[in-house]
Design a protein around this motif. Sequence first.
Motif, short mmCIF file in Angstrom:
data_model
loop_
_atom_site.label_atom_id
_atom_site.label_comp_id
_atom_site.label_asym_id
_atom_site.label_seq_id
_atom_site.Cartn_x
_atom_site.Cartn_y
_atom_site.Cartn_z
N LEU A 115 0.81 -1.21 0.00
CA LEU A 115 0.00 0.00 0.00
C LEU A 115 0.85 1.27 0.00
N PRO A 116 1.89 1.38 0.85
CA PRO A 116 2.73 2.58 0.78
C PRO A 116 3.32 2.81 -0.60
N ILE A 117 3.65 1.73 -1.31
CA ILE A 117 4.19 1.89 -2.67
C ILE A 117 3.19 2.59 -3.57
N LEU A 118 1.93 2.14 -3.55
CA LEU A 118 0.91 2.76 -4.40
C LEU A 118 0.65 4.20 -3.99
N LEU A 119 0.54 4.43 -2.69
CA LEU A 119 0.24 5.78 -2.21
C LEU A 119 1.35 6.75 -2.57
N ARG A 120 2.60 6.31 -2.39
CA ARG A 120 3.74 7.19 -2.60
C ARG A 120 4.00 7.45 -4.08
N GLU A 121 4.02 6.37 -4.87
CA GLU A 121 4.36 6.54 -6.29
C GLU A 121 3.28 7.28 -7.05
N GLY A 122 2.04 7.24 -6.53
CA GLY A 122 0.97 7.99 -7.18
C GLY A 122 1.10 9.49 -6.99
N VAL A 123 1.96 9.90 -6.05
CA VAL A 123 2.14 11.32 -5.74
C VAL A 123 3.51 11.82 -6.19
N VAL A 124 4.57 11.08 -5.84
CA VAL A 124 5.92 11.59 -6.08
C VAL A 124 6.65 10.85 -7.20
N GLY A 125 6.06 9.82 -7.76
CA GLY A 125 6.74 9.05 -8.79
C GLY A 125 6.81 9.77 -10.12
N SER A 126 7.49 9.15 -11.07
CA SER A 126 7.57 9.72 -12.42
C SER A 126 6.20 9.62 -13.10
N ASP A 127 6.06 10.24 -14.27
CA ASP A 127 4.79 10.17 -15.00
C ASP A 127 4.42 8.73 -15.31
N ARG A 128 5.43 7.92 -15.64
CA ARG A 128 5.15 6.51 -15.94
C ARG A 128 4.65 5.79 -14.70
N PHE A 174 -7.94 6.14 -0.89
CA PHE A 174 -6.50 6.29 -1.15
C PHE A 174 -5.99 7.64 -0.64
N ALA A 175 -6.81 8.68 -0.72
CA ALA A 175 -6.40 9.99 -0.19
C ALA A 175 -6.24 9.91 1.32
N MET A 176 -7.19 9.25 1.99
CA MET A 176 -7.10 9.09 3.45
C MET A 176 -5.93 8.19 3.82
N GLY A 177 -5.66 7.20 2.97
CA GLY A 177 -4.51 6.33 3.22
C GLY A 177 -3.20 7.09 3.18
N THR A 178 -3.09 8.00 2.21
CA THR A 178 -1.90 8.85 2.12
C THR A 178 -1.75 9.70 3.37
N ASP A 179 -2.86 10.22 3.85
CA ASP A 179 -2.85 11.03 5.08
C ASP A 179 -2.43 10.17 6.28
N ALA A 180 -2.92 8.93 6.31
CA ALA A 180 -2.62 8.03 7.44
C ALA A 180 -1.14 7.67 7.51
N LEU A 181 -0.44 7.74 6.37
CA LEU A 181 1.00 7.44 6.37
C LEU A 181 1.76 8.38 7.30
#
Length: 216
Positions: A115-128, A174-181
């Motif tokens: 889950l942290p992988i999806l939350l993080r890469e959806g925000v700070v990852g590359s366009d791909r 997913f937005a709340m999950g990002t906040d929960a991190l």
Amino acid sequence: MSETEQTQKRSAGRKATISREDIIEAALRLVGPHRSISSLSLREITREAGIAPNSFYRHFKSTEELAVCVIELAGSTLRKVIGQARFRAQELNKGIVRMSIETFIEQLTSDGHYLPILLREGVVGSDRFKLAVRQQLNFFEQELTEDLIAIAQRTSSTPARPELIAKAITRLVFAMGTDALDHPKEDHNEMIDELVMMIKMLITGAHAIARNQPVN
């Protein structure tokens, strides 16, 4: 220890054969709740996997391709885990929404870091990477839409635009999950309670719209 001896020691620790899955598992061991998979270097990954860099390129064209595979694995694993939670909720006669959300938030601290992988890469990852995460979100939305339709068929009560409700719920979770991190684990129960209530309000509103006005 001389440079030659160090090289021999590293070579002795390398595996004779390795699979794509071995390399993916090595990458997963290196990431954590606060480290992006995009920050991993080829040297780190191959050292963790116990292989030479050339062996890496037999399975992946680049570290970026590896990262996309990890994102896809994270998405499929999470969908399976949450699907099992919905099934257990029916067996235990427990609310499907609460069971699903509890399981989702538990994945923030799971060993696989999916889950942290999806939350993080959806925000700070590359366009791909962001595109790969969006595709995984689409899969979540499709499955949730099917669930909402199946529940509606059993209860003879259909919400307005189930595909739109599925999208709203998925993006909210997913937005709340990002906040929960960024919150300590002891705050998670309160966040779960709030999230369950928000989702119930969305579903209730969708049913109210379906009863009170036609949907074009």
